[in-house]
Scaffold this motif. Sequence first.
Motif: not given
Lengths: 358, 505
Positions: A86-94, A137-140, A180-181
């Motif tokens: 999840x963290x990687x996705x957030x980084x890749x999508x800014x 935008x992206x909540x884990x 993303x849970x």
Amino acid sequence: MKELEKEQEDKKIVYEFNSKQETGGERSALSVDLEEFRRQFRTLKAEIQKLIVGQDEIIEHTLMAMIAGGHVLLEGVPGLGKTMLVRSISQALSLQFKRIQFTPDLMPADLIGTNILIEDASGHSRFEFSPGPIFCNLLLGDEINRATPKTQSALLEAMQEKTVTVAGETKSLDLPFFVLATQNPLEMEGTYPLPEAQLDRFFFKLIVPYPSEDEFEKILDRTTEKETPEIQKVFTGADLLKMGQLAREMPVAPSIKRQAVRLVSATHPESKYADPDIKQYVRYGASPRAGQACILAAKIHAILQGRFHVSGEDIIAVALPVLRHRVMLNFEAQADGLDADSLLDKLILKQQKEWQKD
Amino acid sequence: MMSEKESWKLLRRKVRQGVARWRLQNCLSILTRLTIIIAIAAALLNLSVYYLSFGLSALPFIGVSAVFLVIGVTAWGWGTKLDRSRLFRIMDHKAGLPDTIRSAMELRQLVKGGWRYCLLQQSAQRLKVIDWKSVWPVQIPRVFWLAFFCLIVLSAGLNSRYQAYADDILIAGESTKAEEKVEDLKAIFQEWESRINQSGSEEMKNMMEELAPMREKLKEGDLSDKEMMLELSRMEDRLEEMAAELNAQSLESAASELAEAFEPVEGLSGLAAALRKKEFEKALAEALEAAREFEDSDSPRLDAKNRDAAAERFSKLEEKFQQQQDKDMAQVMKGMKEGAKSGSSDPMSKAMDRMGRRLAQQSAADKQQQGLQKMMKQLGMAKSQLGKGMNIGQGLSMQAQAGRQPSDKPGSQAGSADGDNPFGDPTQLGSNRVLVKVEGMLGEGDSETFTLRAEEGRAEGNSGISQAQFRRYEKQSQQAIENENLPFSHRQSIKRYFESIRPNE
């Protein structure tokens, strides 16, 4: 201000896409757009895979759900890289990323925020809204099943309407908004199973598997050496929205839609399409949201396969992650040691054979 | 790159080819299933025939039904309207395409712009390389050949069995016909008996007594066709003899001469007219009337100048009747001659009295003759129908159907004879003209008529049958007797029939 700019940018993207379609070059433009879609998807996936080893299907399905604007529930034992993914996705999508560790004492206000009393310089007091971690935008949602149902329910509105209501005031969340849970299937003590309404709001439920030997070895290499790979920003959340917009335009033949409807209906024990196993072991079948998710995911799958239409194969490919958390088993199924996956595997296989039958 | 139109044309052509492929496969599939079903049915039928003594009367019906079934099911198979979506799915599956044809065909009308173009173009490109013959081979399944072979073998078995059965039907049919013929003959004899009892003719009663053994045999059913034919011929001869006897004693041939002789005598003109018309009953009344009149009055009945001529005529007729050994009429002529010579009424009165008795006999004989003629016709008809293989009642009823009721009177118009004589009696002219004897070239007097009849041929229609044929028929008849549930009398009839047609060794 920032929100306004973002909204304008989104509108511009949509306008550009539509104008391309209306002009003389629409035919080639569509092909180009779809090719671009696939390229961006591949790029994003490759970027994530710099850090995440293996888990091809999980990455792919997570990205598909995000393109469709849906939320993902990841289930797996600790240490499989769920949070990392999840963290990687957030980084890749800014994307603006926030993580909440769900605990039994977590309250809804801890999640969505609250009005606090603030005293200004002149000595006047006023209430000001202090946004919670959900404003991102992206909540884990880590170990989401550890929070009480009351707290879990605080997510319902945010997940479906992308808004939050505090003290009678509804506030919109920034788009895109994804939850993303994760949940751990082993430790059941002190957990609260997610309510059906909450589960239904997850686009996919993905079971994160244990890595293979090769993958394990690669994980060791990447995480125990001096330098760890860094995720680069590939594109923005706006691009993701654009991809979702394009995917929604993908046409679906009426008979394919009917197949999807029958597949979802077949999970209902009272349906005429239901298997004897479904009739015996299922308490509630999948909701219409499952059908929506099925078609949306199938559309994205079809684009990734390089097609201009959705086929039955696409529906089959996405059926299990769409349905597995939406089918409620009865006590008899638990007593017989059955899970939703085994029942759905049989059902999907049967439907697939029927569709291929001459 | 193909244009949208070209893509659509290519797609349509490929789809049409696919549809034809599907129809072909469907027909073969139905044909195979049908062959299997018919083969199973034939097997069951064979089993039924050989082991369960199943009746084969329904076989032709089953055969015709099977033919219609094949035609019907094939037409149904070819004309079956398949759900388009399913058909496209099958084609996609056969071509290994992921719902490409189905989506293109369904979405062509629903989507527009770039999506439609891209969809059709992609589908056309994928279909372009598809050769239906290689990706969708349509072959006759092996099970079809197996079922077909079984069907041929079983059909051959059924056919041989059916041939035997058809011969059985033939034999049984002939037996039934024979029985019907016997019944008809019995009815004819019964009718004769009642008629003879009414007429009271001794000769006829004697004849019926002669028929008694034959009737007995008929009752017992112990009479073959051949025997029946012989008996009928014999009876016909007997009837002809009787008719000839009656003819010999008839006044019919001498009626005109008698009329000419009686005409000059006063008081006998009515008798002369009746005789000329051959109305013997009227003549009888006139004769008795004249006898009474002659007895009452003794006045001369002839002019003096005509007496000799009249006496001469009566004398000639006397001689003629004497030659014919008709003593009664000779006596009548003698009395008339004496009366003519003497001019006395008394001998004439006696002669008229005698003439009256003779005419009464003639009237009775006429009736008898008519009865005999009818009996002979019935016999002739019976023989004819026996020869044709029809039953007798059927022949008679055919006559009735033609609207010709048997009658002794000729029709009143030319060509409309309504009697049971197919050639008809002479047409009776509807006028009061006097019938005049025509003088012919061959001499004076009535010309004699002879009816020449060929001798009845012997019933030897079956003598041409060969030994081999006979043995085959006899064997089939024995099988039929054993297998079929026939009454005992029929079995006996069949056996007797084959005995009667057994060719000489």
